[in-house]
Design a protein around this motif. Sequence first.
Motif, PDB file in Angstrom:
ATOM      1  N   TYR A  61       0.833  -1.190   0.000  1.00 51.27           N
ATOM      2  CA  TYR A  61       0.000   0.000   0.000  1.00 51.27           C
ATOM      3  C   TYR A  61       0.875   1.250   0.000  1.00 51.27           C
ATOM      4  O   TYR A  61       0.581   2.226   0.669  1.00 51.27           O
ATOM      5  CB  TYR A  61      -0.923   0.001   1.225  1.00 51.27           C
ATOM      6  CG  TYR A  61      -1.892  -1.157   1.230  1.00 51.27           C
ATOM      7  CD1 TYR A  61      -3.111  -1.070   0.566  1.00 51.27           C
ATOM      8  CD2 TYR A  61      -1.574  -2.347   1.863  1.00 51.27           C
ATOM      9  CE1 TYR A  61      -3.995  -2.139   0.553  1.00 51.27           C
ATOM     10  CE2 TYR A  61      -2.457  -3.420   1.854  1.00 51.27           C
ATOM     11  CZ  TYR A  61      -3.660  -3.303   1.197  1.00 51.27           C
ATOM     12  OH  TYR A  61      -4.537  -4.352   1.186  1.00 51.27           O
ATOM     13  N   ASP A  82      -0.971   4.430  -1.111  1.00 52.59           N
ATOM     14  CA  ASP A  82      -2.024   4.884  -0.199  1.00 52.59           C
ATOM     15  C   ASP A  82      -2.100   3.930   0.990  1.00 52.59           C
ATOM     16  O   ASP A  82      -2.853   2.966   0.975  1.00 52.59           O
ATOM     17  CB  ASP A  82      -3.371   4.930  -0.927  1.00 52.59           C
ATOM     18  CG  ASP A  82      -4.490   5.458  -0.044  1.00 52.59           C
ATOM     19  OD1 ASP A  82      -4.193   5.977   1.053  1.00 52.59           O
ATOM     20  OD2 ASP A  82      -5.669   5.361  -0.455  1.00 52.59           O
ATOM     21  N   SER A 119      -3.554   4.103   3.767  1.00 56.33           N
ATOM     22  CA  SER A 119      -4.861   3.987   4.414  1.00 56.33           C
ATOM     23  C   SER A 119      -5.762   2.978   3.722  1.00 56.33           C
ATOM     24  O   SER A 119      -6.775   2.562   4.279  1.00 56.33           O
ATOM     25  CB  SER A 119      -5.557   5.351   4.439  1.00 56.33           C
ATOM     26  OG  SER A 119      -5.895   5.777   3.117  1.00 56.33           O
ATOM     27  N   GLU A 172     -12.387   2.371  -0.129  1.00 54.72           N
ATOM     28  CA  GLU A 172     -12.175   3.427  -1.120  1.00 54.72           C
ATOM     29  C   GLU A 172     -13.247   4.491  -1.027  1.00 54.72           C
ATOM     30  O   GLU A 172     -12.966   5.691  -1.127  1.00 54.72           O
ATOM     31  CB  GLU A 172     -12.145   2.823  -2.523  1.00 54.72           C
ATOM     32  CG  GLU A 172     -11.877   3.835  -3.622  1.00 54.72           C
ATOM     33  CD  GLU A 172     -11.784   3.183  -4.993  1.00 54.72           C
ATOM     34  OE1 GLU A 172     -11.665   3.921  -5.986  1.00 54.72           O
ATOM     35  OE2 GLU A 172     -11.825   1.938  -5.065  1.00 54.72           O
TER      36      GLU A 172
END
Length: 354
Positions: free
Chosen positions: A40, A43, A45, A51
């Motif tokens: 990841y 991103d 998170s 999403e």
Amino acid sequence: MFEFAGLMGRIEFYMLRIFLLIGSVVLSLFLYESKGQVRYDADPSAFLLPEEAPATVRLLASGLISTGLDETGGVFSPDYHQFYFTINHRNETFAIVYIRYESSVWRYPEVVSFSGLYNDADPFITECGTRLYFSSTRPVEEGGRSDVWNIWYVQRYDGGWGEPVPVVFDPDRHERHPSKTNAGDLYFHADYGSSLVTYDLMATNIYVSTFVDSNFNQPTKVVSYLLSDYADFSPVVSPDGRYLIFASNRPGGFGGADLYITFRDGEGNWGKVENMGEIINGSDNEHFPSISPDGRFLFFSSNRRVPHVRTSRQMDYTYFKRTGLGPGNGFNDIYMIGTYQFDPESTKEKPEDE
């Protein structure tokens, strides 16, 4: 002599096999690490958050953050590389823990460097990520009392947190759950209305202190519709100061403590308080709200129980471990929902399919 040589030959043979085995294991781990494991990097998170911000309440990171322990008050750092939250044991022992994204993976929770000696809770990270406010029972001065909650902060230096600094308005009253606007206003709840030294939740109200000339002013009670004769606590204010969410056990809710919201009008006054509805609130306790750095997610804690339906299958020991030690067992877990459900100016519009 020949027997000795044969023995040495067998030892060398087995050692070679061991080395080859170790090499194959290392190679397998490398291949798994490089190809089989989901990364990841773009991103971080994405491992913890969907999403699209959800339209209904969802558990946050089951098994990693929400585990069946008593977890409350979670906040992300602005870069989403850390998530800080509180764990407590039977409302007697509190500590701030965090998970961090490092070397392309999320690490297991650990107690932060400044916590673990006293009761610490309610982390809040400022917009720039260089200061973390929290509540603590640590003595304000050497030899002082350690049975009163006050507000503290730590500053980040070279990737680590410094020593805690007190932000104390009344060392003999409980002050908890700090939340700060980008303009510098510090919101929190306190039991200034209590004549007792013990934590009287029914005497709590929400207060605000402005930041002027490098100091916080004496706090004032947040007035208007926020006032009640019941427990009003654990406030969080949006970074732009536009809305305020807090918990209360005032009448008219769905049971226990519910989350309420109020918006500021064009003249800077707080408007009517609204219950956030059954999409968030239930028959148990909803409290300790927080907002994601991008404003898309509302996080909150709840001790709601996940119902377990009896079936014709015989229950075994694993069943009791799963239902008794996992999320939804009656201790607090951390939940999330999209802010577009209540904020018309949310930074993320409602998905088209909702």
